[in-house]
Design a protein around this motif. Structure first.
Motif, PDB file in Angstrom:
ATOM      1  N   LEU A   1      -8.127   0.615  -0.300  1.00  0.00           N
ATOM      2  CA  LEU A   1      -8.699   0.067  -1.534  1.00  0.00           C
ATOM      3  C   LEU A   1      -8.370  -1.413  -1.652  1.00  0.00           C
ATOM      4  O   LEU A   1      -7.547  -1.949  -0.894  1.00  0.00           O
ATOM      5  CB  LEU A   1      -8.122   0.832  -2.741  1.00  0.00           C
ATOM      6  CG  LEU A   1      -8.360   2.344  -2.714  1.00  0.00           C
ATOM      7  CD1 LEU A   1      -7.526   3.027  -3.799  1.00  0.00           C
ATOM      8  CD2 LEU A   1      -9.848   2.641  -2.911  1.00  0.00           C
ATOM      9  N   TYR A   2      -8.978  -2.073  -2.631  1.00  0.00           N
ATOM     10  CA  TYR A   2      -8.768  -3.504  -2.847  1.00  0.00           C
ATOM     11  C   TYR A   2      -7.287  -3.793  -3.138  1.00  0.00           C
ATOM     12  O   TYR A   2      -6.706  -3.234  -4.075  1.00  0.00           O
ATOM     13  CB  TYR A   2      -9.656  -3.978  -4.003  1.00  0.00           C
ATOM     14  CG  TYR A   2      -9.618  -5.470  -4.226  1.00  0.00           C
ATOM     15  CD1 TYR A   2      -9.838  -6.364  -3.181  1.00  0.00           C
ATOM     16  CD2 TYR A   2      -9.352  -5.984  -5.492  1.00  0.00           C
ATOM     17  CE1 TYR A   2      -9.787  -7.722  -3.383  1.00  0.00           C
ATOM     18  CE2 TYR A   2      -9.319  -7.360  -5.709  1.00  0.00           C
ATOM     19  CZ  TYR A   2      -9.529  -8.216  -4.646  1.00  0.00           C
ATOM     20  OH  TYR A   2      -9.488  -9.572  -4.862  1.00  0.00           O
ATOM     21  N   ASN A   3      -6.672  -4.635  -2.312  1.00  0.00           N
ATOM     22  CA  ASN A   3      -5.254  -5.038  -2.441  1.00  0.00           C
ATOM     23  C   ASN A   3      -4.257  -3.906  -2.200  1.00  0.00           C
ATOM     24  O   ASN A   3      -3.058  -4.056  -2.511  1.00  0.00           O
ATOM     25  CB  ASN A   3      -4.969  -5.648  -3.831  1.00  0.00           C
ATOM     26  CG  ASN A   3      -5.432  -7.090  -3.926  1.00  0.00           C
ATOM     27  OD1 ASN A   3      -5.781  -7.711  -2.925  1.00  0.00           O
ATOM     28  ND2 ASN A   3      -5.428  -7.633  -5.132  1.00  0.00           N
ATOM     29  N   MET A   4      -4.716  -2.787  -1.648  1.00  0.00           N
ATOM     30  CA  MET A   4      -3.847  -1.598  -1.518  1.00  0.00           C
ATOM     31  C   MET A   4      -2.581  -1.863  -0.703  1.00  0.00           C
ATOM     32  O   MET A   4      -1.480  -1.492  -1.136  1.00  0.00           O
ATOM     33  CB  MET A   4      -4.663  -0.461  -0.892  1.00  0.00           C
ATOM     34  CG  MET A   4      -3.937   0.853  -0.735  1.00  0.00           C
ATOM     35  SD  MET A   4      -5.167   2.179  -0.418  1.00  0.00           S
ATOM     36  CE  MET A   4      -4.205   3.253   0.638  1.00  0.00           C
TER      37      MET A   4
ATOM     38  N   ALA B   1      -3.323   4.025  -8.340  1.00  0.00           N
ATOM     39  CA  ALA B   1      -2.206   3.189  -8.807  1.00  0.00           C
ATOM     40  C   ALA B   1      -1.966   2.002  -7.868  1.00  0.00           C
ATOM     41  O   ALA B   1      -1.271   1.055  -8.228  1.00  0.00           O
ATOM     42  CB  ALA B   1      -0.927   4.031  -8.919  1.00  0.00           C
ATOM     43  N   PHE B   2      -2.551   2.084  -6.670  1.00  0.00           N
ATOM     44  CA  PHE B   2      -2.352   1.028  -5.669  1.00  0.00           C
ATOM     45  C   PHE B   2      -3.646   0.264  -5.408  1.00  0.00           C
ATOM     46  O   PHE B   2      -3.951  -0.103  -4.282  1.00  0.00           O
ATOM     47  CB  PHE B   2      -1.808   1.646  -4.373  1.00  0.00           C
ATOM     48  CG  PHE B   2      -0.427   2.220  -4.540  1.00  0.00           C
ATOM     49  CD1 PHE B   2       0.699   1.442  -4.297  1.00  0.00           C
ATOM     50  CD2 PHE B   2      -0.239   3.527  -4.991  1.00  0.00           C
ATOM     51  CE1 PHE B   2       1.975   1.958  -4.478  1.00  0.00           C
ATOM     52  CE2 PHE B   2       1.034   4.038  -5.176  1.00  0.00           C
ATOM     53  CZ  PHE B   2       2.151   3.257  -4.923  1.00  0.00           C
ATOM     54  N   CYS B   3      -4.407   0.050  -6.471  1.00  0.00           N
ATOM     55  CA  CYS B   3      -5.706  -0.621  -6.359  1.00  0.00           C
ATOM     56  C   CYS B   3      -5.845  -1.636  -7.475  1.00  0.00           C
ATOM     57  O   CYS B   3      -5.641  -1.303  -8.646  1.00  0.00           O
ATOM     58  CB  CYS B   3      -6.818   0.429  -6.442  1.00  0.00           C
ATOM     59  SG  CYS B   3      -8.473  -0.270  -6.376  1.00  0.00           S
ATOM     60  N   SER B   4      -6.167  -2.885  -7.112  1.00  0.00           N
ATOM     61  CA  SER B   4      -6.359  -3.915  -8.132  1.00  0.00           C
ATOM     62  C   SER B   4      -7.696  -3.724  -8.839  1.00  0.00           C
ATOM     63  O   SER B   4      -8.667  -3.265  -8.224  1.00  0.00           O
ATOM     64  CB  SER B   4      -6.370  -5.302  -7.492  1.00  0.00           C
ATOM     65  OG  SER B   4      -5.078  -5.682  -7.108  1.00  0.00           O
TER      66      SER B   4
ATOM     67  N   ASP C   1      -1.613   5.073 -12.366  1.00  0.00           N
ATOM     68  CA  ASP C   1      -1.471   3.925 -13.277  1.00  0.00           C
ATOM     69  C   ASP C   1      -1.010   2.703 -12.473  1.00  0.00           C
ATOM     70  O   ASP C   1       0.128   2.665 -11.995  1.00  0.00           O
ATOM     71  CB  ASP C   1      -0.439   4.281 -14.354  1.00  0.00           C
ATOM     72  CG  ASP C   1      -0.161   3.104 -15.295  1.00  0.00           C
ATOM     73  OD1 ASP C   1      -0.910   2.093 -15.247  1.00  0.00           O
ATOM     74  OD2 ASP C   1       0.810   3.205 -16.075  1.00  0.00           O
ATOM     75  N   ARG C   2      -1.873   1.697 -12.340  1.00  0.00           N
ATOM     76  CA  ARG C   2      -1.536   0.487 -11.591  1.00  0.00           C
ATOM     77  C   ARG C   2      -0.233  -0.140 -12.071  1.00  0.00           C
ATOM     78  O   ARG C   2       0.538  -0.683 -11.267  1.00  0.00           O
ATOM     79  CB  ARG C   2      -2.706  -0.528 -11.698  1.00  0.00           C
ATOM     80  CG  ARG C   2      -2.395  -1.935 -11.193  1.00  0.00           C
ATOM     81  CD  ARG C   2      -2.247  -1.971  -9.681  1.00  0.00           C
ATOM     82  NE  ARG C   2      -1.745  -3.252  -9.189  1.00  0.00           N
ATOM     83  CZ  ARG C   2      -0.458  -3.553  -9.057  1.00  0.00           C
ATOM     84  NH1 ARG C   2       0.484  -2.651  -9.404  1.00  0.00           N
ATOM     85  NH2 ARG C   2      -0.091  -4.720  -8.584  1.00  0.00           N
ATOM     86  N   ALA C   3       0.040  -0.064 -13.376  1.00  0.00           N
ATOM     87  CA  ALA C   3       1.236  -0.706 -13.939  1.00  0.00           C
ATOM     88  C   ALA C   3       2.528  -0.047 -13.471  1.00  0.00           C
ATOM     89  O   ALA C   3       3.597  -0.662 -13.535  1.00  0.00           O
ATOM     90  CB  ALA C   3       1.163  -0.686 -15.477  1.00  0.00           C
TER      91      ALA C   3
ATOM     92  N   GLY D   1       4.460  -1.504  -7.940  1.00  0.00           N
ATOM     93  CA  GLY D   1       5.045  -2.842  -7.901  1.00  0.00           C
ATOM     94  C   GLY D   1       3.972  -3.921  -7.950  1.00  0.00           C
ATOM     95  O   GLY D   1       2.778  -3.634  -7.972  1.00  0.00           O
ATOM     96  N   PRO D   2       4.427  -5.181  -7.969  1.00  0.00           N
ATOM     97  CA  PRO D   2       3.465  -6.293  -8.004  1.00  0.00           C
ATOM     98  C   PRO D   2       2.691  -6.398  -6.675  1.00  0.00           C
ATOM     99  O   PRO D   2       3.090  -5.814  -5.677  1.00  0.00           O
ATOM    100  CB  PRO D   2       4.343  -7.520  -8.216  1.00  0.00           C
ATOM    101  CG  PRO D   2       5.701  -7.122  -7.736  1.00  0.00           C
ATOM    102  CD  PRO D   2       5.817  -5.651  -7.958  1.00  0.00           C
ATOM    103  N   THR D   3       1.605  -7.147  -6.705  1.00  0.00           N
ATOM    104  CA  THR D   3       0.807  -7.391  -5.504  1.00  0.00           C
ATOM    105  C   THR D   3       1.505  -8.463  -4.667  1.00  0.00           C
ATOM    106  O   THR D   3       1.665  -9.594  -5.120  1.00  0.00           O
ATOM    107  CB  THR D   3      -0.602  -7.883  -5.893  1.00  0.00           C
ATOM    108  OG1 THR D   3      -1.174  -6.931  -6.808  1.00  0.00           O
ATOM    109  CG2 THR D   3      -1.508  -8.021  -4.670  1.00  0.00           C
ATOM    110  N   ALA D   4       1.945  -8.121  -3.460  1.00  0.00           N
ATOM    111  CA  ALA D   4       2.615  -9.110  -2.600  1.00  0.00           C
ATOM    112  C   ALA D   4       1.601 -10.182  -2.203  1.00  0.00           C
ATOM    113  O   ALA D   4       0.399  -9.912  -2.121  1.00  0.00           O
ATOM    114  CB  ALA D   4       3.186  -8.420  -1.360  1.00  0.00           C
TER     115      ALA D   4
END
Lengths: 244, 244
Positions: free
Chosen positions: A192-195, A155-158, A224-226, A229-232
């Protein structure tokens, strides 16, 4: 053949990350230019991680192989003469042949800096996220601590990350305030990527009450990535330490 | 007619000082552009001092006169929307008609920051003088304290200053180390052209043993610019406070 591990410190504002890219200036490219001037050959440099455009490093590690006998302290001085002011080599040591700056790494620490004040600080432009509204660093800290442990961080991966296994171990995570500066510090076996940026975006949702610290385990479980929160933005992020 | 005093904080790297100049971007010019957008007219702004190219301000004061009824807190917000990231308005208040940001000023405090480490810090590029060799902050502090009092500072004034009277009163002066950062702090009733930068250059001469703290009274008495140290570069200098 000598195998050298160099540590770097850089301000990422002017670079499109560490990794060499076409049509964009990267830290690796600038370092390779300095390496070529110092060692007399264009050597391949292997970094400990890719960093995104605008991301900073208090400590980044890269390795190169050379036949040159130039002593380590002379490497540091000579590289710093040739590097621009926003990149510095802070150390150099010899490592075994089988060492790999990325795969030998046992952990990393990242910081995410938020300047929390109604008026921005001109001296932190590009160096911290400016957040105008009051931040609840206690709620953010309680939420950050929920990341500690071995979890599936899907959920914390782009999208765009290439890994299949999204399980990672976080050994430390906390949020602390020093005056107007609120810093999220997180240490783990791998990321992970953008974690870290998605973790930060989620902590900001907790601060404004849209999520509770107790929602973090549910978001992790949902994969679930959604739900996170948004990617800071990148400019608050610092690779702070690399452990071997 | 309202008379408003605005406080600014700015990173001076990209500007040729505060004062409007031909063929060079100044802080005043950028502020006047924002003032024009907010107040609907190109108003004259009067600053508390000229600062040199590359010099920073933690707190700078400027005044303007307007018929506009826009409240002070709205001025701060509206100005910050229009100013670039390296300049921020930190406050706004009404002052009496006869107030003058330069002549009503009772004193100023400057800081000069020196990053003392063999390797430069990429995050302090343009924000502190990088000094590779060990600094003796105790000797520098002892020398700085010799500046305290009312003296003729002609030896600490660059040619190009227009003042005739070179007597100034320094109320506080000291040097302190915090890790690798060595900071000279000096407070006084007024300062001559390049005075703090020449004081700093002289303190650096004391650190390397070319001058002793006890030489300062002799240099003051001699009124000879050549007897003092070189002018330290602008990028370590901060106008830190303006007193009214």
């Amino acid at each position: 053949m000598r195998h050298l591990l160099l540590t770097l410190r850089y301000r990422g504002t002017n670079y499109h990350g560490f990794q060499v890219q076409q049509n964009a200036l990267s830290v690796a490219q600038v370092v390779q230019d300095a390496v070529e001037a110092v060692f007399g050959a264009r050597l391949d440099v292997k970094g400990c991680s890719r960093t995104d455009a605008g991301v900073h490093a208090n400590r980044f590690a890269l390795a190169l192989r050379t036949e040159s006998g130039i002593p380590c302290d002379a490497v540091v001085r000579a590289m710093n003469v040739r590097l621009p002011e926003d990149i510095a080599v802070t150390g150099c040591r010899e490592v075994p042949e089988e060492f790999h700056p990325r795969y030998s790494c046992t952990g990393k620490r990242y910081l995410y800096k938020i300047y929390n004040s109604p008026v921005r600080d001109p001296f932190l432009s590009g160096l911290a996220l400016h957040w105008k509204y009051p931040l609840d660093e206690n709620a953010m800290d309680a939420a950050a601590r929920q990341f500690i442990g071995t979890h599936d961080f899907a959920a914390f991966c782009s999208a765009g990350g290439s890994v299949e296994d999204t399980v990672r171990t976080i050994t430390a995570a906390s949020v602390a305030r020093e005056g107007a500066l609120v810093t999220f510090s997180v240490t783990g076996s791998g990321f992970l990527y953008n974690m870290v940026r998605i973790m930060t975006g989620t902590l900001l949702e907790v601060s404004r009450g849209a999520l509770a610290p107790s929602d973090i385990p549910r978001i992790l479980a949902g994969r679930d990535r959604a739900a996170a929160g948004p990617t800071a933005p990148p400019h608050g992020l610092y690779l702070d330490a690399v452990f071997y």
